[in-house]
Design a protein around this motif. Structure first.
Motif, PDB file in Angstrom:
ATOM      1  N   THR A  40       9.279  21.001  31.746  1.00  0.00           N
ATOM      2  CA  THR A  40       9.593  19.731  31.078  1.00  0.00           C
ATOM      3  C   THR A  40      10.959  19.861  30.412  1.00  0.00           C
ATOM      4  N   ASN A  41      11.825  18.874  30.630  1.00  0.00           N
ATOM      5  CA  ASN A  41      13.149  18.877  30.012  1.00  0.00           C
ATOM      6  C   ASN A  41      13.099  18.233  28.633  1.00  0.00           C
ATOM      7  N   LEU A  42      13.643  18.910  27.655  1.00  0.00           N
ATOM      8  CA  LEU A  42      13.711  18.380  26.291  1.00  0.00           C
ATOM      9  C   LEU A  42      14.857  17.386  26.178  1.00  0.00           C
ATOM     10  N   ARG A  43      14.712  16.468  25.215  1.00  0.00           N
ATOM     11  CA  ARG A  43      15.737  15.442  25.021  1.00  0.00           C
ATOM     12  C   ARG A  43      16.129  15.366  23.556  1.00  0.00           C
ATOM     13  N   SER A  44      17.114  14.511  23.270  1.00  0.00           N
ATOM     14  CA  SER A  44      17.775  14.561  21.970  1.00  0.00           C
ATOM     15  C   SER A  44      17.091  13.756  20.873  1.00  0.00           C
ATOM     16  N   ALA A  45      16.260  12.801  21.219  1.00  0.00           N
ATOM     17  CA  ALA A  45      15.668  11.953  20.185  1.00  0.00           C
ATOM     18  C   ALA A  45      14.699  12.756  19.321  1.00  0.00           C
ATOM     19  N   PRO A  46      14.599  12.429  18.030  1.00  0.00           N
ATOM     20  CA  PRO A  46      13.660  13.138  17.150  1.00  0.00           C
ATOM     21  C   PRO A  46      12.229  13.039  17.675  1.00  0.00           C
ATOM     22  N   GLY A  47      11.476  14.113  17.519  1.00  0.00           N
ATOM     23  CA  GLY A  47      10.085  14.122  17.943  1.00  0.00           C
ATOM     24  C   GLY A  47       9.884  14.548  19.384  1.00  0.00           C
ATOM     25  N   GLN A  48      10.985  14.855  20.108  1.00  0.00           N
ATOM     26  CA  GLN A  48      10.832  15.186  21.522  1.00  0.00           C
ATOM     27  C   GLN A  48      10.205  16.553  21.739  1.00  0.00           C
ATOM     28  N   LEU A  49      10.289  17.433  20.747  1.00  0.00           N
ATOM     29  CA  LEU A  49       9.665  18.744  20.910  1.00  0.00           C
ATOM     30  C   LEU A  49       8.152  18.605  21.032  1.00  0.00           C
ATOM     31  N   HIS A  50       7.522  17.922  20.068  1.00  0.00           N
ATOM     32  CA  HIS A  50       6.060  17.827  20.163  1.00  0.00           C
ATOM     33  C   HIS A  50       5.623  16.921  21.309  1.00  0.00           C
ATOM     34  N   ARG A 336      26.502  17.042  45.764  1.00  0.00           N
ATOM     35  CA  ARG A 336      26.238  17.884  44.596  1.00  0.00           C
ATOM     36  C   ARG A 336      26.860  17.346  43.302  1.00  0.00           C
ATOM     37  N   ILE A 337      27.194  16.051  43.254  1.00  0.00           N
ATOM     38  CA  ILE A 337      27.575  15.437  41.978  1.00  0.00           C
ATOM     39  C   ILE A 337      26.320  15.293  41.122  1.00  0.00           C
ATOM     40  N   PHE A 338      25.226  14.922  41.770  1.00  0.00           N
ATOM     41  CA  PHE A 338      23.901  14.934  41.144  1.00  0.00           C
ATOM     42  C   PHE A 338      23.158  16.190  41.598  1.00  0.00           C
ATOM     43  N   ILE A 339      22.207  16.616  40.782  1.00  0.00           N
ATOM     44  CA  ILE A 339      21.260  17.654  41.185  1.00  0.00           C
ATOM     45  C   ILE A 339      19.859  17.199  40.775  1.00  0.00           C
ATOM     46  N   PHE A 340      18.866  17.758  41.410  1.00  0.00           N
ATOM     47  CA  PHE A 340      17.493  17.543  40.951  1.00  0.00           C
ATOM     48  C   PHE A 340      17.197  18.541  39.845  1.00  0.00           C
ATOM     49  N   ASP A 341      16.736  18.041  38.716  1.00  0.00           N
ATOM     50  CA  ASP A 341      16.347  18.974  37.659  1.00  0.00           C
ATOM     51  C   ASP A 341      14.903  19.418  37.886  1.00  0.00           C
ATOM     52  N   GLU A 343      12.286  18.443  36.613  1.00  0.00           N
ATOM     53  CA  GLU A 343      11.336  17.325  36.621  1.00  0.00           C
ATOM     54  C   GLU A 343      11.550  16.424  37.823  1.00  0.00           C
ATOM     55  N   ASN A 344      12.401  16.892  38.773  1.00  0.00           N
ATOM     56  CA  ASN A 344      12.690  16.159  40.002  1.00  0.00           C
ATOM     57  C   ASN A 344      13.446  14.853  39.745  1.00  0.00           C
ATOM     58  N   VAL A 345      14.196  14.826  38.653  1.00  0.00           N
ATOM     59  CA  VAL A 345      15.039  13.671  38.338  1.00  0.00           C
ATOM     60  C   VAL A 345      16.449  13.969  38.824  1.00  0.00           C
ATOM     61  N   ALA A 346      17.024  13.045  39.608  1.00  0.00           N
ATOM     62  CA  ALA A 346      18.378  13.217  40.129  1.00  0.00           C
ATOM     63  C   ALA A 346      19.376  12.708  39.104  1.00  0.00           C
ATOM     64  N   TRP A 347      20.188  13.626  38.571  1.00  0.00           N
ATOM     65  CA  TRP A 347      21.204  13.233  37.576  1.00  0.00           C
ATOM     66  C   TRP A 347      22.262  14.323  37.511  1.00  0.00           C
ATOM     67  N   PHE A 348      23.316  14.043  36.739  1.00  0.00           N
ATOM     68  CA  PHE A 348      24.390  15.008  36.589  1.00  0.00           C
ATOM     69  C   PHE A 348      23.889  16.292  35.925  1.00  0.00           C
ATOM     70  N   HIS A 349      24.358  17.443  36.410  1.00  0.00           N
ATOM     71  CA  HIS A 349      24.290  18.645  35.584  1.00  0.00           C
ATOM     72  C   HIS A 349      25.274  18.425  34.434  1.00  0.00           C
ATOM     73  N   ASP A 350      24.918  18.908  33.250  1.00  0.00           N
ATOM     74  CA  ASP A 350      25.765  18.650  32.083  1.00  0.00           C
ATOM     75  C   ASP A 350      27.213  19.050  32.325  1.00  0.00           C
ATOM     76  N   ARG A 351      27.399  20.187  32.994  1.00  0.00           N
ATOM     77  CA  ARG A 351      28.769  20.676  33.209  1.00  0.00           C
ATOM     78  C   ARG A 351      29.518  19.787  34.191  1.00  0.00           C
ATOM     79  N   ARG A 352      28.823  19.299  35.221  1.00  0.00           N
ATOM     80  CA  ARG A 352      29.470  18.405  36.182  1.00  0.00           C
ATOM     81  C   ARG A 352      29.832  17.077  35.525  1.00  0.00           C
ATOM     82  N   ARG A 353      28.904  16.556  34.739  1.00  0.00           N
ATOM     83  CA  ARG A 353      29.191  15.284  34.060  1.00  0.00           C
ATOM     84  C   ARG A 353      30.379  15.429  33.120  1.00  0.00           C
ATOM     85  N   ASP A 354      30.416  16.534  32.380  1.00  0.00           N
ATOM     86  CA  ASP A 354      31.501  16.749  31.440  1.00  0.00           C
ATOM     87  C   ASP A 354      32.843  16.832  32.166  1.00  0.00           C
ATOM     88  N   LEU A 355      32.872  17.509  33.304  1.00  0.00           N
ATOM     89  CA  LEU A 355      34.110  17.630  34.075  1.00  0.00           C
ATOM     90  C   LEU A 355      34.533  16.277  34.644  1.00  0.00           C
TER      91      LEU A 355
END
Length: 925
Positions: A40-50, A336-341, A343-355
């Motif tokens: 499971t991928n964690l996210r930035s909003a409060p409460g996402q850990l639990h 390879r601009i997107f990758i599957f994470d 959770e099988n979600v297709a989105w940017f790797h953080d480093r690719r998005r930043d570049l």
């Protein structure tokens, strides 16, 4: 990883080094005796850990129930755990955690189990649990994670297997969730392992692994690939040239870069010519240049989001249909601009998005993408009744773009606002109760500023922070001489989402809207149920205000059918530094007393802070003697002396203030605990007098606090217009005129002519204040039933007179009054005769009281069977009109209603008592 001895393992490393791939392999490994679910991928909003832990537990159960043979037993076990854990005081959230696991499991198990799970959830949840759901969705609390791990322990018992929970991207967590992660090692139950991936690419995360290790976590660092590993990879990929040494130099051994480099080599790119410093950038540009125009356009727009929005939002923003978006997504994956994470979600790797965002896109591209994304968000949010997590997460970055700041002025002001002003806004959004009534949209300014300082954490001056907030258009304050209130001004949902994003970055959590309702419904309600009605809030109220509020709450629930409330409870409490009050009405005194028992014996912790009960008052009580203070002041001759020789003129203002302060402090010594609470005199009173503009005007500031004082003050000229400045009183505190621990009760500005004849009667003012407060309290208490019995009345009146004498001596000891005056006033005998009234309405008895100078004062009460005229009463006392003046008679008073006289002699108000036959005296009105 398999040999790790500790339950909490943190996999760390730079972005692109292969942490996520490693975690994916761990999650796919099937060890005997272990159950592991996909990452499971964690996210930035409060409460996402639990919330991510809850997702993992549901997924683990899905794995355990693969053959669906043990579903019924599993559901029964989970339901029982939710009820059992949720029945513990302060742990009511367990019911909602349990039902969330069941809901997630329902979506995985299929429709054949939907009805049974739905019925179980209805059976578990209780009234008020909906607000707990909101708290679960967006609040970071250590206690919530502890509850989730309790369910993990239950699942271990159920399955008799070890559980492995795998989470990735811990670097995204809010500060509040990261703080909880520090305690994870100590919280884990036996046979539960948690593995977390953490990128150390950002500077703020580079010291976090050491902190985690210091708290018991085992750190596993993922290092770049070795030359041998690269050689094996190239062999598997059928890449002959260049050499593995070249690939190591270009990629630094990072798997993310290796994928790009191998793809480039297979496409004919001369890898050996790429410099190490720009290798990943060059490799990604190669992939970027191979994209179609449509895919590039889409990628530029989507790069504005650091988390993947839902598909329906993306197609709306890109203005394409779902098929077109699917084709673009496939192309971005293929290049390879997107990758599957994991959770099988297709989105940017953080480093690719930043570049892409910072290097490949120029400033015009970024401005256009941010502008498009923000406009699309604005449209989407207006159709929703909530703020999605991904929307709040992306706005802090989007709002930095110049076009966004130009178009959305309030968001630009939000970005420019100081941390302290955001702390005040945070406090305001938590304290407002917009769903209760119109007044709930406003917060008392003193409460707001103290809450912002004590709970949220204003580092500088709260008054300056509130003024900044008002100047930015996010708040409005209105004040008069007795009250100051503030409300929030938020123009739209987009601005609110931006505020939530700013709150996360500044304070580590979102606001808890309507926090008073949350506290009551989630924690008080289970402890005090059943009850008829309640009112509650953050702050403090006098006992009178609480009694009135409980009464009004009952009235508001009546509707067309009457609701009977026999008893009430006034509660004052503190949650950490938050003051909390509640006035609760009950159908029976037994229900109330049971609630008191639960409140006093339950250890409740809310948001990691203990709930401390400051006071509990069972209501209604017998009416207090609201005129006792007046009786005492009369004994000391204080009120008569003011009539005969009042202080006259503006120059006596400070002297008058000092007398009021001293008299109130003496009165506080003779009031009972209930009377102190009812008259709001639990704290000392102070008066500050500003005379620099005398005699034309004199300012008076009234305070309460730990120490009583009457002082001259010098108010700076710029703060001298209290009616024009809603923050006047708080500026006095900032300037040190109001001391720490003191709170402002109000102020006044008195105008005087040069030859003012204004009189000051400080003792009269004190009596009126206390009497009025106690009379108001009595309105909500039981009428005192007084038996019409001679011996009882003599005893009660005598006891009250003795009490007043004792109180007067206490006042004397405090320097109020003269001994001689008291001795003279005490040498009075009271002779009372009560007789049937000639009136055909109201009280059935009249009365006459004869006050006589006596060296041995006593009280006599006689009740006759026949009505008496004025002349009859003289004969009754052995007095004639001729010898009346010779009998040392001080006063002879005749009352049409005997209850008025008895109330006066017992220190009550005329409406506080009812004369009844002795056999009826024990009843209640």
């Amino acid at each position: 990883m398999h040999s790790a001895e500790k339950g909490f393992i943190v996999v760390v490393g730079d972005s692109g080094v292969g942490k996520s791939s490693l975690l994916g392999e761990v999650a796919r490994d099937s060890r005997v005796g272990w159950i592991t679910a996909p990452v499971t991928n964690l996210r930035s909003a409060p409460g996402q850990l639990h919330n991510s832990l809850i997702d993992q537990l549901a997924a683990i159960l899905d794995v355990y129930l693969a053959d669906r043979s043990a579903v019924d037993a599993t559901l029964e076990s989970l339901g029982g755990a939710a009820r059992r854990l949720g029945a513990v005081g302060g742990k009511e959230l367990a019911r909602v955690v349990g039902t969330e696991i069941l809901n997630l499991l329902k979506s995985r198990l299929g429709p054949e189990f939907g009805e049974s799970i739905g019925n179980m959830i209805k059976d578990i949840l209780q009234t008020g649990d909906e607000s707990l759901r909101q708290r679960l969705a967006s609040s970071s609390e250590l206690g919530t994670v502890e509850i989730v791990l309790k369910f993990a322990e239950e699942i271990v018992k159920l399955t008799d297997c070890n559980l492995r929970i795998v989470l990735d991207r811990a670097e995204r967590l809010s500060p509040g969730d990261k703080a909880i992660l520090l305690d994870m090692a100590e919280m884990l139950p036996e046979r539960v392992q948690v593995i977390v991936g953490l990128s150390t690419a950002a500077a703020e995360n580079q010291t976090f692994p050491a902190q985690l290790a210091g708290n018991g976590a085992e750190i596993v660092e993922v290092l770049p690939l070795s030359l041998e590993s690269i050689r094996a990879w190239l062999l598997d990929a059928n890449v002959d040239a260049p050499s593995s040494e070249v690939f190591l130099r270009v990629t630094s051994g990072y798997p993310l870069f290796m994928v790009e480099a191998i793809s480039g080599a297979q496409a004919g790119l001369r890898i050996e010519n790429i410099q190490t410093a720009v290798a990943f950038q060059e490799l990604m540009r190669t992939s970027w240049n191979q994209l179609s125009v449509h895919a590039k356009t889409a990628a530029r727009k989507l790069a504005a989001f650091n988390e993947c929005p839902p598909d329906d939002f993306i197609v709306q923003m890109l203005q394409v249909d779902q098929n077109a978006w699917s084709a673009v997504r496939d192309e971005l994956l293929n290049r390879r601009i997107f990758i599957f994470d994991n959770e099988n979600v297709a989105w940017f790797h953080d480093r690719r998005r930043d570049l892409l965002w910072r290097t490949i896109m120029n400033s015009s591209d970024r401005d256009e993408a941010a502008s498009t994304a923000t406009a699309s968000l604005d449209s989407r949010l207006e159709t929703l009744n909530y703020i999605p997590l991904w929307a709040a997460a992306c706005l802090p970055e989007l709002s930095q773009a110049d076009p966004v700041r130009s178009k959305y002025v309030q968001i630009a002001k939000l970005n420019a606002a100081s941390r302290d002003s955001m702390a005040v806004l945070f406090a305001l959004l938590e304290l407002m109760e917009p769903n209760r009534d119109n007044s709930g949209k406003f917060v008392q300014t003193p409460l707001l500023l103290s809450y912002a300082a004590d709970v949220i954490g204003v580092r500088g001056d709260s008054v300056d922070a509130l003024q900044e907030l008002e100047e930015a258009g996010f708040a409005f304050t209105k004040s008069n001489e007795s009250i100051s209130i503030t409300t929030a001004l938020i123009p739209d949902k987009l601005t609110y989402a931006a505020i939530l994003g700013r709150m996360t970055s500044e304070f580590g959590r979102w606001t808890i809207p309507s926090i008073a309702s949350n506290l009551f419904q989630q924690h008080f309600q289970p402890l005090v149920s059943p009850f008829v009605a309640a009112t509650y809030g953050i702050g403090s109220l006098s006992l009178t205000e609480l009694a009135k509020a409980a009464h009004q709450a009952v009235e508001e629930t009546r509707g067309d059918s009457p609701v009977h409330a026999e008893a009430a409870l006034a509660v004052s409490a503190r949650l950490g530094s938050r003051p909390f009050f509640a006035g609760i009405a009950f159908q029976t005194a037994s229900d109330r007393d049971d609630a008191v028992e639960r409140l006093t014996t339950s250890e409740v912790r809310i948001m990691e802070e203990p709930l401390t009960i400051s006071s509990l008052h069972r209501l209604p009580t017998p009416r207090v003697r609201s005129h006792r203070i007046e009786n005492v002041f009369h004994l000391l001759g204080l009120l008569d002396s003011e009539e005969q020789a009042p202080l006259v003129g503006a120059h006596f203002h400070l002297a008058s203030a000092q007398r009021r302060v001293d008299a109130l402090e003496a009165v506080r010594k003779i009031l009972t605990e209930t009377e102190l609470a009812a008259s709001d005199l639990l704290e000392a009173r102070s008066v500050l007098v500003e005379l620099s503009h005398a005699p034309s005007s004199i300012m008076e500031v009234r305070l309460s606090g730990n120490v009583a004082r009457a002082d001259l003050i010098d108010v700076p000229e710029y703060t001298f217009n209290p009616f024009e400045d809603p923050l006047f009183g708080f500026k006095l505190a900032r300037d040190g005129i109001v001391l720490p621990g003191e709170s402002i009760r109000g102020w006044s500005l008195n105008s005087y002519s040069e030859k003012s004849s204004r009189t000051h009667k400080p003792f009269t003012e004190v009596v009126e204040e206390v009497t009025k407060a106690l009379e108001e309290f009595n309105k909500f208490q039981k009428v005192q039933r007084i038996p019409l019995d001679e011996s009882y009345l003599e005893s009660e009146i005598t006891a009250h007179q003795h009490q007043c004498l004792a109180d007067a001596r206490t006042m004397l000891a405090a320097g109020i009054g003269e001994e001689e005056t008291l001795l003279d006033a005490a040498a009075v005998a009271h002779h009372v005769v009560i007789y049937p009234s000639r009136e055909l309405w109201g009280d059935s008895h009249g009365a006459t009281c004869l006050r006589v100078r006596s060296a041995t004062p006593a009280v006599t009460v006689t009740i006759t069977d026949e009505p008496l005229t004025r002349e009859d009463t003289l004969d009754f006392f052995g007095i004639s009109a001729e010898n009346e003046s010779d009998r040392a008679i001080l006063n002879r008073s005749q009352y049409a209603f005997a209850s008025d006289l008895i109330a006066e002699l017992l220190g009550y108000g005329s409406h506080d008592i009812r004369l009844v036959h002795p056999s009826d005296a024990e009843g209640n009105n």
